[in-house]
Design a protein around this motif. Sequence first.
Motif, PDB file in Angstrom:
ATOM      1  N   ASN A 194       4.400  -2.930  -2.411  1.00  7.27           N
ATOM      2  CA  ASN A 194       4.844  -4.104  -1.658  1.00  7.27           C
ATOM      3  C   ASN A 194       5.498  -5.105  -2.614  1.00  7.27           C
ATOM      4  N   ARG A 195       6.777  -5.371  -2.425  1.00  6.95           N
ATOM      5  CA  ARG A 195       7.527  -6.200  -3.369  1.00  6.95           C
ATOM      6  C   ARG A 195       7.017  -7.634  -3.408  1.00  6.95           C
ATOM      7  N   GLU A 196       6.706  -8.170  -2.240  1.00  6.88           N
ATOM      8  CA  GLU A 196       6.248  -9.565  -2.215  1.00  6.88           C
ATOM      9  C   GLU A 196       4.907  -9.713  -2.934  1.00  6.88           C
ATOM     10  N   ARG A 197       4.023  -8.754  -2.718  1.00  4.05           N
ATOM     11  CA  ARG A 197       2.741  -8.816  -3.411  1.00  4.05           C
ATOM     12  C   ARG A 197       2.919  -8.626  -4.910  1.00  4.05           C
ATOM     13  N   ARG A 198       3.810  -7.745  -5.300  1.00  3.65           N
ATOM     14  CA  ARG A 198       4.047  -7.498  -6.719  1.00  3.65           C
ATOM     15  C   ARG A 198       4.622  -8.742  -7.406  1.00  3.65           C
ATOM     16  N   ALA A 199       5.350  -9.553  -6.663  1.00  2.00           N
ATOM     17  CA  ALA A 199       5.916 -10.773  -7.238  1.00  2.00           C
ATOM     18  C   ALA A 199       4.911 -11.933  -7.220  1.00  2.00           C
ATOM     19  N   PHE A 200       4.076 -11.980  -6.166  1.00  2.00           N
ATOM     20  CA  PHE A 200       3.198 -13.139  -5.975  1.00  2.00           C
ATOM     21  C   PHE A 200       1.878 -13.002  -6.750  1.00  2.00           C
ATOM     22  N   VAL A 201       1.220 -11.849  -6.630  1.00  2.00           N
ATOM     23  CA  VAL A 201      -0.145 -11.698  -7.135  1.00  2.00           C
ATOM     24  C   VAL A 201      -0.241 -11.881  -8.651  1.00  2.00           C
ATOM     25  N   PRO A 202       0.607 -11.250  -9.491  1.00  2.00           N
ATOM     26  CA  PRO A 202       0.463 -11.462 -10.940  1.00  2.00           C
ATOM     27  C   PRO A 202       0.612 -12.922 -11.355  1.00  2.00           C
ATOM     28  N   LYS A 203       1.533 -13.655 -10.728  1.00  2.00           N
ATOM     29  CA  LYS A 203       1.711 -15.061 -11.082  1.00  2.00           C
ATOM     30  C   LYS A 203       0.487 -15.892 -10.696  1.00  2.00           C
ATOM     31  N   MET A 204      -0.041 -15.652  -9.489  1.00  2.00           N
ATOM     32  CA  MET A 204      -1.222 -16.403  -9.065  1.00  2.00           C
ATOM     33  C   MET A 204      -2.431 -16.066  -9.939  1.00  2.00           C
ATOM     34  N   CYS A 205      -2.613 -14.791 -10.242  1.00  2.00           N
ATOM     35  CA  CYS A 205      -3.750 -14.390 -11.077  1.00  2.00           C
ATOM     36  C   CYS A 205      -3.639 -14.970 -12.485  1.00  2.00           C
ATOM     37  N   ALA A 206      -2.418 -15.059 -13.007  1.00  2.00           N
ATOM     38  CA  ALA A 206      -2.232 -15.646 -14.336  1.00  2.00           C
ATOM     39  C   ALA A 206      -2.619 -17.123 -14.333  1.00  2.00           C
ATOM     40  N   LEU A 207      -2.280 -17.838 -13.271  1.00  2.00           N
ATOM     41  CA  LEU A 207      -2.648 -19.248 -13.180  1.00  2.00           C
ATOM     42  C   LEU A 207      -4.159 -19.414 -13.039  1.00  2.00           C
TER      43      LEU A 207
END
Length: 370
Positions: A194-207
Amino acid sequence: ATRVLRDVPPPRFRTVHWTVPRGMCPHCHKTFEGRVPGAMPRFAATNAALAVNADDHYRHHMPVGVVSRRMGFNKSTILDEMRALAEILRPCVYRLWRWFRESKVRHADETTWPCNGVHGQYAWGFFAKFVALFLFWRTRGGAVPRTVFAGVRDGVTVHDGYTAYDKPCGDMSQQCYAHIMRRFERLLRKEPENRERRAFVPKMCALLSEAMKLRTKGLSPEDFVREAKRIRQKIEEMMDAQARDPALQDLQSWMRERRGELFRWTESPDIPAENNHAERGVRGLVVARKTSFGGQSEDALRVREVMQSVMESLALLYDNPAAALAEALDLYAKTGSKARVRDFLFPKSMPTKRPGKPTTKPRSDTQDAA
């Protein structure tokens, strides 16, 4: 050449025979018996041996059978003596509850704990800086947190987001970021393409990860607050940016609804963004559950509530919990006062720094509100 080696002798016990004088008062004709140093009446072990057994069983989570083989005591003798110790130390638990409610930062977690082979019992752990308290109830409902947090009006309680804490803690809550991060990671594992999850989840988890690590960087309070505000702003931007994926939308909505419970950690470096204190506090119970299969009776659970709470709290306060307990039992053998034991181990005012060893000098009177 010189080598310096450390060696540990195997645990051994020895049997000591004491000749105890006994006499009769010529006036009242009552019989009096001398005292044995370092031992209490009607106990088969010295106070030091009792403290070591309690430390091994309740803090190091050795099964009673292992303690019996190591120390040469019958299992029934160990259990009877632990039951008697729990009665002596019960006032200490009341003092610990007061410490917990007065703490500015608290932690809570729970895990299963079967009783007599029957599942449905739960172990609850409540923790503060120098407090570790345990309850064993037949429910995982909100009745336990409501009882524990009754009368608490300030401070912050860090928990894993379990709904039982919502009403009792209310605005005093701080959600654990580690649990939130796992929820996002599960979404990505379910649909890794899922492209949206691949873009959103790593950034949120890093924060979220950056927020959890911030208090360990040794920043000044001003620098911490400034960095915390920056991280919070980025997290809120991702929360408020409406996603198209339904699962991400649900998590974003959940975070927006609990906005007040997500950012209490930004107020001070003393408030963590994770619940590691409680997670580590109940980890020993998880190990004990696998080795001893939980409790054997309701009476055993009541004994464990007291002994587990006292031994784990002593470990947070003192370098040698067993030695501190042995010294407190020596005091009880001389005075027969449970209040003096409580004041010796857990002073009326909770210390601000870890003392390392008991420093309280017992008072001459024994009256002190818990």
